[in-house]
Design an enzyme around this catalytic site. Structure first.
Site, PDB file in Angstrom:
ATOM      1  CG  ASP A   1      -1.726  -1.261   1.380  1.00 52.70           C
ATOM      2  OD1 ASP A   1      -2.060  -1.882   0.360  1.00 52.70           O
ATOM      3  OD2 ASP A   1      -2.024  -1.646   2.521  1.00 52.70           O
TER       4      ASP A   1
ATOM      5  CD  GLU B  61      -9.411  -2.259  -1.795  1.00 46.90           C
ATOM      6  OE1 GLU B  61     -10.154  -2.364  -0.806  1.00 46.90           O
ATOM      7  OE2 GLU B  61      -8.659  -3.173  -2.185  1.00 46.90           O
TER       8      GLU B  61
END
Length: 504
Positions: free
Chosen positions: A15, A188
């Protein structure tokens, strides 16, 4: 010209988010249930990266002490404005959506403030928050509307947004829906960018597994409405034979040469069907080109690993453990004593084992696909060992003390052990991750762990463990392999740590 190494950050670094400040790049990644939380790496050339600090270095900044496996620090966004670094993140199943600040990205960072709902009750409910400001200074938090609690837990509500008062950390409105992507699952990881007077909303779709990808939309305002790019997904490895898979969850930045780059996560799977990713999700980078129609195009992620490394660590009472050491739901200093036995790292058992949520364990990320770790350990006064861990249900270890040496593999609810007698004292413990031996057909696994110990100069081979059982696909963990030392009875002392590996 910048050399783009891939992985950009080896091992468990998912991430990624990046920001450029005065020619220096700062990159943040997720840490889930490990502490210290949210590492910050720095680079001036996008080739060499240095770990300069962490956001969460004090108890209470993240409520990871009690979060379930895969909870904790999810998906940061790092940005800079008016001399201040801002980082927003979800402490999943912990505190909620948080905002941290610092004047130096190396820290110290603030304690973290909860982004509260418009009525002041609780956290804004969502994950993967982004922070952006318009020309008037209005702050926007854009996020994935994943419900984390209640009867509807796990339900995705698409990409949502709120204006926020960052002084009071209060949403100024109820969440608004912006865009739900192109129809892929799990929209997302949103990021908003203003480029040449237009606002671009880039997201991940397809889940963080083989369907992962990046899509984009644009509008005239950070609030939309947004039109979908005709060439989505901008980048994905699904349906390809590329050595880097699961590519997605990206962030854009202008690189050192003035060209745009995208940092993103990916995995390096191996085996006959390339089914097993030993190291979990790592950080990668690829080039971005802006086309004449105003849309960006992102190049496929190419594998370009750095040379192998060797790390040898001794322990001194005059220095703390470096920032690469991490622990599970606790800071490493909670377990690691460097002063009572100078020159050694001492661990004292507290009744827990590696099967427990908070073991007496301190470790470092496995960074290479072929890897060997050796520690010199004194177990005269206790029982402990060297382990590679995905979580409390998936770990492999070499343990010594109590009259024996034990090799052990815990794979879900299954346990296998190998034993050899040991008279006690000091010995070397080995965990080697090697390529599968040549055989007919194709290899059926990512790697093989060789468990061993050296006693009085003679190496004892204890057993072998199929590496597929410690992969992200098998363990279904958001993290990756962490190799470390631990204690389960009395106290043990570590004299030396050696780790070496490469990515051949």
């Amino acid at each position: 010209m910048t050399t783009l190494y891939n992985p950009l950050l080896n091992g468990f670094h998912p991430d990624p988010s990046v920001v450029a400040v005065d020619g220096v790049y700062y990159l943040a990644t997720s840490t889930f249930e490990y502490l210290p939380g949210i590492p910050i790496h720095r680079s001036t050339d996008f080739e060499t990266w240095e770990l300069v600090g962490h956001v969460a270095t004090r108890p209470g900044q993240l409520a990871v002490e009690e979060v379930p496996t895969a909870g904790g620090a999810w998906a940061p966004t790092i940005r800079h404005r008016d001399g201040v670094f801002h980082l927003v993140i979800t402490d999943a199943m912990g505190r909620g959506m948080l905002h941290f600040t610092a004047t130096d990205a190396a820290g110290p960072w603030s304690d973290g403030d909860l982004i509260r709902r418009a009525d002041g009750s609780g956290s804004v409910d969502g994950i993967d928050p982004d922070i952006a400001w318009d020309a008037d200074g209005t702050a926007y938090i854009t996020f994935s509307g994943l419900l984390l609690g209640g009867e509807q837990a796990g339900q995705h509500l698409g990409i949502q947004q709120v204006k926020v008062d960052l002084d009071d950390h209060l949403a100024l409105e109820e969440p608004r829906s912006l865009w739900s992507g192109t129809g892929g699952g799990f929209p997302e990881a949103p990021h908003l960018y203003e480029v040449d007077g237009r606002w671009y909303l880039m997201i991940a779709e397809g889940g963080t597994e083989r369907g992962h990808g990046i899509s984009i939309a644009r509008g005239d305002s950070p609030e939309g409405p947004f039109e979908t790019a005709p060439q989505n997904p901008l980048v994905t490895a699904r349906g390809t034979t590329r050595p880097v898979q699961n590519t997605g969850h990206g962030d854009l930045v202008v690189g050192p040469d003035g060209d745009w780059l995208c940092v993103l996560l990916g995995v390096r799977p191996r085996s006959m069907t390339r089914a097993f990713s030993a190291l979990g999700r790592e950080t990668f980078v690829t080039s971005v080109r802006w086309q004449s129609d105003g849309w960006p195009a992102i190049d496929p992620v190419l594998l370009n690993p750095r040379p192998g490394t060797r790390v040898e660590i001794g322990f001194s009472p005059d220095r703390e453990l470096d920032g690469e050491w991490i622990a599970v739901r606790a800071l490493p200093a909670t377990h690691a004593d460097l002063t009572s036995r100078p020159g050694r790292l001492t661990l004292r058992a507290d009744g827990s084992t590696l099967d427990d949520p908070r073991p007496v364990f301190v470790g470092r990320r496995q960074e290479h696909l072929t890897n060997a770790v050796t520690v010199t350990m004194d177990v005269t006064a206790g029982v402990g060992g060297l382990a590679v861990r995905y979580d409390e249900r998936f770990h492999v270890e070499v343990e010594a003390g109590g009259g024996e040496i034990v090799g052990r593999a815990r794979i879900g609810g299954l346990v296998q052990e190998w034993r050899a007698p040991f008279g006690g004292g000091t010995l070397e413990l080995h965990l080697d991750s090697r390529k599968p031996a040549p055989a007919q057909g194709f290899p059926r696994t990512s790697d093989v762990f060789h468990l061993g110990a050296t006693v009085d100069g003679e190496r004892v081979e204890l057993g072998e463990v199929d590496g597929r059982f410690l992969s992200s696909e098998t363990a279904e963990s958001f993290t990756g392999r962490v190799i470390g030392v631990y204690a389960v009875a009395g106290e043990v002392a570590v004299d030396r740590w050696i780790a070496e590996g490469d990515d051949d």
